[in-house]
Design a protein around this motif. Structure first.
Motif, PDB file in Angstrom:
ATOM      1  N   SER A 194     -11.433  -6.653  -0.344  1.00 16.12           N
ATOM      2  CA  SER A 194     -11.479  -5.193  -0.366  1.00 16.12           C
ATOM      3  C   SER A 194     -12.064  -4.681  -1.679  1.00 16.12           C
ATOM      4  CB  SER A 194     -10.071  -4.633  -0.205  1.00 16.12           C
ATOM      5  OG  SER A 194     -10.117  -3.241  -0.424  1.00 16.12           O
ATOM      6  N   SER A 227     -11.624  -1.514  -2.471  1.00 13.77           N
ATOM      7  CA  SER A 227     -10.829  -0.343  -2.861  1.00 13.77           C
ATOM      8  C   SER A 227      -9.699  -0.766  -3.798  1.00 13.77           C
ATOM      9  CB  SER A 227     -10.265   0.303  -1.586  1.00 13.77           C
ATOM     10  OG  SER A 227      -8.931   0.703  -1.779  1.00 13.77           O
ATOM     11  N   ASP A 287      -5.085   8.413  -3.950  1.00 12.14           N
ATOM     12  CA  ASP A 287      -6.316   7.723  -3.565  1.00 12.14           C
ATOM     13  C   ASP A 287      -6.312   7.200  -2.131  1.00 12.14           C
ATOM     14  OD1 ASP A 287      -6.890   8.230  -6.137  1.00 12.14           O
ATOM     15  OD2 ASP A 287      -7.124   6.151  -6.791  1.00 12.14           O
ATOM     16  N   SER A 288      -5.190   7.363  -1.460  1.00  8.10           N
ATOM     17  CA  SER A 288      -5.146   6.860  -0.089  1.00  8.10           C
ATOM     18  C   SER A 288      -4.143   7.676   0.705  1.00  8.10           C
ATOM     19  CB  SER A 288      -4.712   5.386  -0.119  1.00  8.10           C
ATOM     20  OG  SER A 288      -4.301   4.960   1.151  1.00  8.10           O
TER      21      SER A 288
END
Ligand SMILES: [Fe+2]
Ligand SMILES: [Fe+2]
Length: 479
Positions: A120, A122, A185-186
């Motif tokens: 990932s 992220s 952020d998510s």
């Protein structure tokens, strides 16, 4: 065969009721025989694999992770995981295991679990994978190992499991806090979805240690196939870092010029320490590129060194904080790690690292920095330079162990590093012409600000210091 009974026949008596069995456990516990060397080795190997993967992933993300606090934390956490890997390797080698078979992958689902976390891009997904799932699962497996291993027969394994829990719980705490801080952020839904996706691989594997009940799952689709994973070798910094191409001030020239005072030099040394953030960014790329070429001993020691360099950067940060200066107003140059990572291969980068570290002459080396700091009256600077010096001596030794033996002698090893360093193009002029930086001289502002805080009149000669890196190879850059 004695398989152990559920309890001793009568209360077990020791001399004047002293704790039995050196205090490792009770006799009631010790008479149970439900453990084997094979089980112990199997569990340790899976823990070894998992911690090594976490170590690799954290190391791999150091370069491209822009957030300073995460870059330094990954450096620390990767190192701590490496220490646990080392402990486990030693223990496995004591259990009739050579050949150790420690480089064999476990079942595919556990491999994919770590591949997915690693794949990932992220930051939030990475933090969730490592700190919310992988590390807590490792701790759980260690707790279980502590309880299941025979406390007397397998006492050294119990000790290893206990030490891992002790050392790694702080990582999980850090991760929890980091996730709270970056929660924006998510979306909660995305985070849950990602965690659920990862959990399936872990459940199919029966947990990190394989001792959980396994679930059957239809083949899960990988989100980040390993074939597509790519190491991002270009260093990135968060938005607080301004003007990172700026090479408008040459601290080495200032530091070694007798006209300037020791106190003023401590300010420049704090800058130099903080600028060392580029060393973990560069060293991480060596570890990634040589992952399959170098032995564990190399990775272990280089991880320690990488962490030391991150500590040196943080010493600079602390130094500025101790004076009351906001370091984000100063350009913290990153072209050293950028140029090396983009222009040289891993062996060449290692050569440069060794050449610079080995080449710290007494006149301009770590002893000199410590002497300046001691003379300055800044106790914190003296303390930091004292340890920085000790660390650099260790790094020179690490270089002699892992870099020099590739060459016929020290001289050849040094000259290879020197040649590699000379190959690096510095683009000072291009950076200026193409508008990446104006190379502004940030020194007078910083110096004036420090003088105001120190309550002294700026020295006029110090104030006009304006040596740049133009046309120079930063030979004296200390790391
Ligand atoms: Fe170093
Ligand atoms: Fe350093």
């Amino acid at each position: 065969m004695n398989t152990g009974s559920s309890a001793t026949q009568r209360p077990y008596v020791t001399y004047r009721s002293l704790p039995e069995l050196a205090g490792v456990c009770t006799m009631d516990r010790a008479i149970h025989a439900n453990w084997s060397l094979e089980q112990s080795v199997a569990r340790l190997k899976r823990l070894h694999y998992s911690l090594r993967r976490i170590h690799e992933t954290l190391t791999e993300k150091i370069t491209s992770q822009p957030i300073y606090e995460l870059k330094t934390a990954f450096s620390y956490h990767a190192y701590l995981c490496a220490e646990q890997v080392d402990l486990i390797r030693r223990r496995v080698s004591e259990m009739r295991e050579p050949p150790l078979g420690l480089d064999k992958d476990p079942e595919e689902s556990l491999v994919v679990f770590f591949d997915e976390i690693n794949g990932s891009d992220s930051t939030y997904e990475l933090l969730l994978g490592i700190y919310e799932l992988a590390l807590p699962a490792v701790l759980e497996a260690c707790e279980r190992l502590k309880n299941d291993a025979h406390p007397l027969a397998d006492a050294p394994t119990v000790r290893v499991a206990r030490l891992i829990v002790f050392e790694l719980q702080e990582l999980v705490q850090f991760g929890k806090r980091a996730l709270q801080c970056l929660a924006d952020d998510s979306s909660t839904e995305d985070a849950e979805d990602w965690l659920e996706h990862l959990r399936i691989f872990l459940k199919v594997s029966g947990g990190i240690d394989g001792a959980d009940e396994r679930i059957e799952a239809e083949r899960c689709k990988k989100r980040y196939p390993k074939e597509k994973a790519e190491y991002r070798r270009e260093p990135r910094r968060d938005e607080r870092f301004i003007d990172s191409f700026n090479a408008g001030v040459n601290p080495e020239v200032f530091l070694y010029d007798d006209r300037y005072s020791a106190q003023d030099k401590t300010l420049m040394m704090y800058y130099k320490r903080l600028r060392e953030l580029d060393v973990p960014e560069m060293m991480a790329s060596i570890l990634v590129d040589l992952r399959h070429e170098e032995s564990w001993g190399f990775h272990m020691e280089m991880s320690r060194q990488l962490w030391d360099e991150a500590r040196h950067a943080m010493m600079g940060e602390v130094g500025f904080a101790s004076i009351g200066i906001d370091w984000t107003k100063i350009p913290i140059n990153f072209t050293w790690s950028r140029n090396l990572n983009l222009q040289l291969d891993a062996r060449e980068r290692h050569g440069v690292l060794f050449f610079i570290e080995q080449g710290l002459m007494p006149r301009t080396g770590k002893r000199y920095e410590w002497e300046v700091a001691s003379e300055s009256g800044d106790a914190l600077s003296a303390l930091f330079q004292d340890f920085d010096w000790a660390d650099e001596v260790l790094h020179a030794q690490i270089g002699r162990r892992w870099y020099v033996p590739r060459y016929s002698d020290l001289k050849e090893a040094l000259s290879y590093g020197d040649r590699c360093w000379s190959k690096v193009l510095s683009y000072w002029q291009d950076d200026l012409e193409q508008g990446r930086t104006e190379h502004w001289n940030w020194w007078p502002d910083l110096y004036e600000q420090a003088c105001r805080i120190w309550g002294k009149t700026p020295d006029p000669e110090t104030l006009v210091f304006a040596e740049t890196y133009e046309g120079k190879r930063a030979d004296l850059e200390e790391i």
